[in-house]
Motif scaffolding. Sequence first.
Motif, PDB file in Angstrom:
ATOM      1  N   ILE A 162       0.835  -1.209   0.000  1.00 39.28           N
ATOM      2  CA  ILE A 162       0.000   0.000   0.000  1.00 39.28           C
ATOM      3  C   ILE A 162       0.867   1.255   0.000  1.00 39.28           C
ATOM      4  CG2 ILE A 162      -1.935   1.170   1.134  1.00 39.28           C
ATOM      5  CD1 ILE A 162      -2.677  -1.524   2.405  1.00 39.28           C
ATOM      6  N   LYS A 163       2.076   1.153   0.553  1.00 38.04           N
ATOM      7  CA  LYS A 163       2.934   2.360   0.547  1.00 38.04           C
ATOM      8  C   LYS A 163       3.238   2.833  -0.879  1.00 38.04           C
ATOM      9  CE  LYS A 163       6.733   0.148  -0.753  1.00 38.04           C
ATOM     10  NZ  LYS A 163       7.334   0.239  -2.070  1.00 38.04           N
ATOM     11  N   ASN A 164       3.106   1.953  -1.878  1.00 38.24           N
ATOM     12  CA  ASN A 164       3.360   2.376  -3.257  1.00 38.24           C
ATOM     13  C   ASN A 164       2.383   3.459  -3.708  1.00 38.24           C
ATOM     14  OD1 ASN A 164       5.574   0.749  -3.765  1.00 38.24           O
ATOM     15  ND2 ASN A 164       4.336  -0.989  -4.445  1.00 38.24           N
ATOM     16  N   GLY A 215       9.076   1.823   7.513  1.00 38.60           N
ATOM     17  CA  GLY A 215      10.420   1.801   6.919  1.00 38.60           C
ATOM     18  C   GLY A 215      10.366   1.933   5.407  1.00 38.60           C
ATOM     19  N   ASP A 216       9.523   1.118   4.782  1.00 37.72           N
ATOM     20  CA  ASP A 216       9.436   1.136   3.315  1.00 37.72           C
ATOM     21  C   ASP A 216       8.734   2.405   2.825  1.00 37.72           C
ATOM     22  OD1 ASP A 216       9.903   0.206   0.798  1.00 37.72           O
ATOM     23  OD2 ASP A 216       8.515  -1.487   0.896  1.00 37.72           O
ATOM     24  N   LEU A 217       7.816   2.921   3.651  1.00 35.43           N
ATOM     25  CA  LEU A 217       7.142   4.173   3.289  1.00 35.43           C
ATOM     26  C   LEU A 217       8.180   5.303   3.182  1.00 35.43           C
ATOM     27  CD1 LEU A 217       4.220   5.484   3.025  1.00 35.43           C
ATOM     28  CD2 LEU A 217       4.499   6.148   5.419  1.00 35.43           C
ATOM     29  N   LEU A 225      14.742   7.002  -6.877  1.00 42.61           N
ATOM     30  CA  LEU A 225      14.943   5.679  -7.485  1.00 42.61           C
ATOM     31  C   LEU A 225      13.632   4.896  -7.552  1.00 42.61           C
ATOM     32  CD1 LEU A 225      18.188   4.365  -5.723  1.00 42.61           C
ATOM     33  CD2 LEU A 225      17.962   5.230  -8.061  1.00 42.61           C
ATOM     34  N   SER A 226      12.678   5.235  -6.684  1.00 46.11           N
ATOM     35  CA  SER A 226      11.403   4.503  -6.665  1.00 46.11           C
ATOM     36  C   SER A 226      10.597   4.797  -7.928  1.00 46.11           C
ATOM     37  CB  SER A 226      10.592   4.894  -5.423  1.00 46.11           C
ATOM     38  OG  SER A 226       9.216   4.647  -5.653  1.00 46.11           O
ATOM     39  N   ARG A 227      10.150   3.724  -8.583  1.00 47.31           N
ATOM     40  CA  ARG A 227       9.333   3.905  -9.797  1.00 47.31           C
ATOM     41  C   ARG A 227       7.987   4.527  -9.465  1.00 47.31           C
ATOM     42  NH1 ARG A 227      11.149  -1.494 -10.997  1.00 47.31           N
ATOM     43  NH2 ARG A 227      10.208  -1.876  -8.982  1.00 47.31           N
ATOM     44  N   ASN A 228       7.437   4.174  -8.286  1.00 49.03           N
ATOM     45  CA  ASN A 228       6.144   4.752  -7.898  1.00 49.03           C
ATOM     46  C   ASN A 228       6.281   6.251  -7.651  1.00 49.03           C
ATOM     47  OD1 ASN A 228       4.178   2.403  -7.683  1.00 49.03           O
ATOM     48  ND2 ASN A 228       5.979   1.630  -6.618  1.00 49.03           N
ATOM     49  N   TYR A 229       7.349   6.629  -6.962  1.00 48.85           N
ATOM     50  CA  TYR A 229       7.638   8.051  -6.752  1.00 48.85           C
ATOM     51  C   TYR A 229       7.773   8.763  -8.106  1.00 48.85           C
ATOM     52  CZ  TYR A 229      10.438  12.134  -5.211  1.00 48.85           C
ATOM     53  OH  TYR A 229      10.935  13.407  -4.986  1.00 48.85           O
TER      54      TYR A 229
HETATM   55  O1  LIG Z   1      10.714   1.215  -7.337  1.00 49.14           O
HETATM   56  P1  LIG Z   1       9.514   0.935  -6.480  1.00 49.14           P
HETATM   57  O2  LIG Z   1       8.632   2.139  -6.338  1.00 49.14           O
HETATM   58  O3  LIG Z   1       8.796  -0.309  -6.888  1.00 49.14           O
HETATM   59  O4  LIG Z   1      10.047   0.676  -4.988  1.00 49.14           O
HETATM   60  C1  LIG Z   1      10.907  -0.391  -4.763  1.00 49.14           C
HETATM   61  C2  LIG Z   1      10.743  -1.007  -3.407  1.00 49.14           C
HETATM   62  O5  LIG Z   1       9.397  -1.334  -3.141  1.00 49.14           O
HETATM   63  C3  LIG Z   1      11.323  -0.187  -2.306  1.00 49.14           C
HETATM   64  O6  LIG Z   1      11.306  -0.923  -1.112  1.00 49.14           O
END
Ligand SMILES: O=P(O)(O)OC[C@H](O)CO
Length: 303
Positions: A162-164, A215-217, A225-229
Amino acid sequence: MNDRIIIIGAGAWGDALSKLTQINGCEPTIWSRSCGRVLSEMITDRVAIISAVSMSGVPAIIDRLHGAIEPNQIIVTATKGLDARTNLTPAQLWHQAFPNNPIVVLSGPNLSLEIQQGLPAATVVASHDVDAANTIQTIFSSPKFRVYTNDDPIGVELGGTIKNVIAIAAGTCDGLKLGDNAKSALLTRGLAEIIRIGQYWGGKPETFYGLSGLGDLLTTCNSPLSRNYQVGYGLAQGQTLSEVLANLKGTAEGVNTTKVLIQIADSNQIYMPITVLVDRLLQGQITAPEAIVALMSRDRKSE
Ligand SMILES: O=P(O)(O)OC[C@H](O)CO
Ligand SMILES: NC(=O)c1ccc[n+]([C@@H]2O[C@H](COP(=O)([O-])OP(=O)(O)OC[C@H]3O[C@@H](n4cnc5c(N)ncnc54)[C@H](O)[C@@H]3O)[C@@H](O)[C@H]2O)c1
């Protein structure tokens, strides 16, 4: 145990997980769609079958493995998504298909690129089967990767999933340059939203304050680097979702996860204001600045 692990999926996460086991002298076999080998023939005698495919691939992988897994083999799921057809989590899909096997959820603040660079990280392996969780902890633990066991697999799985959605909102917040006060408010209220629906689903509230939740949030909402971000950041620049996804390297699970969460929240009257606005933003029904106005002008309430 050197060669008795198989990792399914050769994407960013499957590759990073493979590297982590190699630190401990394992020589995992990696299966991918393009490897030209029959998956069901490759799992014989494996202690652990580790699934690191994206959510859309999980049902197909389960189909490929029907009738091929022995009851003592540990299934590890490292996917962070929700199944759009059934609204189930990956661990629930695996359990439905293989009810006699121990299932372990592996989830935590684990950006694959940082792990590939050899930077230290920590994660959680959660299962109702303590022995299975301990085995997976041993396989992955190293001076580079601290692995905690946990007995709340649904809570661990939902935190990372869900943090995504909140990470998409966080990328939007940074893309609009709204500042640190706004970002902290978003993450804190986002965590409240994760706990609200996570508890409904059966997760323990305290799990969401651990590595796989808070932590993951923090990692995902603060890292370009996060694709969702990146999805949220691109939308804040005025790009359409199709344009953002066309340039994205890999999978942003939060896009589909948002749709599933909206269905569950709607049918169970769970209040998810951030998720609702992320959904409208992803669907192009609202712009990023309009989403912020909508969030800020809701009815007054207590914390
Ligand atoms: O690149 P994302 O947004 O899939 O994030 C990667 C991981 O879930 C981080 O823990
Ligand atoms: N990349 C990370 O930092 C990271 C960290 C932790 C968890 N995860 C999670 O791990 C999962 C995979 O992420 P990723 O970054 O490796 O994504 P990716 O897009 O790099 O790779 C996805 C993998 O899934 C495979 N796949 C998809 N559909 C398939 C199918 N029908 N049959 C067989 N294989 C199929 C692809 O071939 C590919 O190997 C996601 O749920 C993600 O949220 C990723």
